[in-house]
Write an enzyme that holds these catalytic residues in place. Structure first.
Site, mmCIF file in Angstrom:
data_model
loop_
_atom_site.group_PDB
_atom_site.id
_atom_site.type_symbol
_atom_site.label_atom_id
_atom_site.label_comp_id
_atom_site.label_asym_id
_atom_site.label_seq_id
_atom_site.Cartn_x
_atom_site.Cartn_y
_atom_site.Cartn_z
ATOM 1 N N SER A 18 0.801 -1.216 0.000
ATOM 2 C CA SER A 18 0.000 0.000 0.000
ATOM 3 C C SER A 18 0.839 1.275 0.000
ATOM 4 O O SER A 18 0.509 2.227 -0.722
ATOM 5 C CB SER A 18 -0.962 0.002 1.190
ATOM 6 O OG SER A 18 -1.967 -0.975 1.012
ATOM 7 N N THR A 62 -5.965 -3.120 7.133
ATOM 8 C CA THR A 62 -5.923 -4.492 6.678
ATOM 9 C C THR A 62 -6.088 -5.406 7.892
ATOM 10 O O THR A 62 -6.416 -4.942 8.996
ATOM 11 C CB THR A 62 -4.615 -4.758 5.893
ATOM 12 O OG1 THR A 62 -4.661 -6.067 5.337
ATOM 13 C CG2 THR A 62 -3.388 -4.599 6.776
ATOM 14 N N LYS A 66 -10.286 -4.579 10.184
ATOM 15 C CA LYS A 66 -11.439 -4.100 9.421
ATOM 16 C C LYS A 66 -12.715 -4.060 10.257
ATOM 17 O O LYS A 66 -13.540 -3.160 10.095
ATOM 18 C CB LYS A 66 -11.635 -4.956 8.175
ATOM 19 C CG LYS A 66 -10.491 -4.818 7.173
ATOM 20 C CD LYS A 66 -10.696 -5.683 5.944
ATOM 21 C CE LYS A 66 -9.517 -5.567 4.987
ATOM 22 N NZ LYS A 66 -9.691 -6.390 3.774
ATOM 23 N N ASP A 101 -12.955 -2.730 -0.891
ATOM 24 C CA ASP A 101 -12.654 -4.077 -1.380
ATOM 25 C C ASP A 101 -13.728 -4.566 -2.345
ATOM 26 O O ASP A 101 -13.431 -5.262 -3.321
ATOM 27 C CB ASP A 101 -12.541 -5.062 -0.210
ATOM 28 C CG ASP A 101 -11.261 -4.895 0.581
ATOM 29 O OD1 ASP A 101 -10.276 -4.369 0.029
ATOM 30 O OD2 ASP A 101 -11.232 -5.307 1.766
ATOM 31 N N GLY A 124 -13.692 -19.422 1.691
ATOM 32 C CA GLY A 124 -13.353 -18.682 2.895
ATOM 33 C C GLY A 124 -14.584 -18.019 3.490
ATOM 34 O O GLY A 124 -15.622 -17.878 2.824
ATOM 35 N N ALA A 125 -14.466 -17.604 4.766
ATOM 36 C CA ALA A 125 -15.632 -17.061 5.470
ATOM 37 C C ALA A 125 -15.290 -15.850 6.320
ATOM 38 O O ALA A 125 -16.037 -15.505 7.226
ATOM 39 C CB ALA A 125 -16.265 -18.149 6.348
ATOM 40 N N GLY A 126 -14.175 -15.173 6.033
ATOM 41 C CA GLY A 126 -13.776 -14.008 6.810
ATOM 42 C C GLY A 126 -14.343 -12.716 6.265
ATOM 43 O O GLY A 126 -15.286 -12.702 5.465
ATOM 44 N N ARG A 149 -13.486 -23.964 5.752
ATOM 45 C CA ARG A 149 -13.017 -25.040 6.626
ATOM 46 C C ARG A 149 -14.006 -25.279 7.753
ATOM 47 O O ARG A 149 -14.263 -26.404 8.155
ATOM 48 C CB ARG A 149 -11.637 -24.702 7.198
ATOM 49 C CG ARG A 149 -10.492 -24.868 6.220
ATOM 50 C CD ARG A 149 -9.141 -24.834 6.919
ATOM 51 N NE ARG A 149 -8.065 -25.138 5.985
ATOM 52 C CZ ARG A 149 -7.440 -24.244 5.261
ATOM 53 N NH1 ARG A 149 -7.778 -22.960 5.346
ATOM 54 N NH2 ARG A 149 -6.469 -24.592 4.433
ATOM 55 N N ARG A 153 -18.841 -20.748 10.530
ATOM 56 C CA ARG A 153 -18.406 -19.350 10.460
ATOM 57 C C ARG A 153 -19.058 -18.611 9.291
ATOM 58 O O ARG A 153 -19.052 -17.379 9.257
ATOM 59 C CB ARG A 153 -16.883 -19.269 10.315
ATOM 60 C CG ARG A 153 -16.099 -19.636 11.550
ATOM 61 C CD ARG A 153 -14.659 -19.217 11.388
ATOM 62 N NE ARG A 153 -14.538 -17.776 11.225
ATOM 63 C CZ ARG A 153 -13.527 -17.167 10.606
ATOM 64 N NH1 ARG A 153 -12.555 -17.886 10.055
ATOM 65 N NH2 ARG A 153 -13.479 -15.853 10.502
#
Length: 274
Positions: A18, A62, A66, A101, A124-126, A149, A153
């Site tokens: 960045s 980041t 967030k 994003d 993914g689940a974030g 995984r 979540r």
């Protein structure tokens, strides 16, 4: 504008490109601004934020900040409100939070001539998965398969899908689904999947938001040339951040935006993270 200091915060942060991206944009725009970096963890975020003086104009956030930035913001743009994640803070009379994003994902696909989809898959689940879900929904996806995984979540993503009016199916990495138009991988850099080859079959165009190391294990397993590296998303979300810092609006194009984009793209080829 008297406020002229900007930075990216996160933990870890030494790898971040960045500063190089934003410094390139600042030079093209001829602004008397400086952009740095600071290692800040989740526990230290509030104190660090309250310690800023009037010389500060904004922050890029980041991992793992967030969600903390979302809670701190007094004003939210629509994408931040939907996702519960803020990657850009504009300081001033009120603390304004943005999520660039989402637009960065859309722009990265558009740059590769992918502008509309009907069936998408997210790995993914974030926090980035929430941004990916909003992005693909805005691209027209009516069915979105989420693989994680720990599927439990991902239940917040199912709820987000209900808000957006799209079908979200959740499963673990063993639950394969073929024939999707696009796949967005939001897994950490260096993640290795035993099911990578299976995901590659019928996976459509892949955007892997990770960019170090590259190619990722998932990108290496893809069975076609339809792979978009995470640097593309990083570039385009950063352009939107610059718009926020200059105009207070991620949709307000910059003066000489083409020149800014070229300079920022060149900065990505620099092997150093500075």
């Amino acid at each position: 504008m008297s406020a002229r200091r900007l930075a990216v915060w996160g933990d870890p942060i030494a790898h971040s490109k960045s500063p190089a991206l934003h410094s390139a944009a600042i030079r093209v725009l001829g602004l008397d601004w400086e952009y740095g970096r600071r290692q800040v963890n989740a526990d230290g975020f509030s104190a660090a934020l309250h310690g800023l003086d009037d010389s500060w104009r904004g922050l890029s956030l980041t991992m793992p900040l967030k969600e903390q930035a979302f809670r701190a913001a007094e004003i939210l743009d629509p994408h931040a409100d939907l996702t519960g994640a803020v990657n850009t803070l504009l300081l001033g009379t009120s603390l304004a939070g943005f999520n660039t994003d989402v637009g960065g994902i859309i722009d990265a696909f558009a740059e590769h001539d992918v502008r509309s989809v009907s069936h998408a898959r997210i790995l993914g689940a974030g926090a980035t998965a929430s941004s990916a879900l909003v992005a693909v929904a805005e691209m027209g996806a009516q069915r979105i398969d989420v693989r994680a995984r720990r599927p439990e979540r991902a239940q917040t993503l199912r709820a987000l899908g209900e808000r957006l009016g799209v079908e979200v199916n959740v499963g673990d990495f063993a639950a394969q689904v073929d024939g999707v138009d696009i796949t967005v991988a939001t897994l950490p850099g260096g993640a290795v999947l035993d099911t990578a080859a299976a995901f590659a079959t019928g996976g459509g165009t892949l955007l892997d938001v990770a960019y170090a190391p590259w190619p990722s294990a998932l990108a290496s397993a893809w069975t076609s040339d339809d792979v978009i590296p995470g640097l593309a998303m990083l570039l385009h979300q950063a352009v939107r951040q610059v718009r926020v810092f200059v105009h207070g609006d991620p949709l307000h194009e910059l003066d000489d935006e083409a020149g800014v984009l070229t300079a920022m793209r060149t900065a990505l080829t620099d092997p150093s993270p500075s």
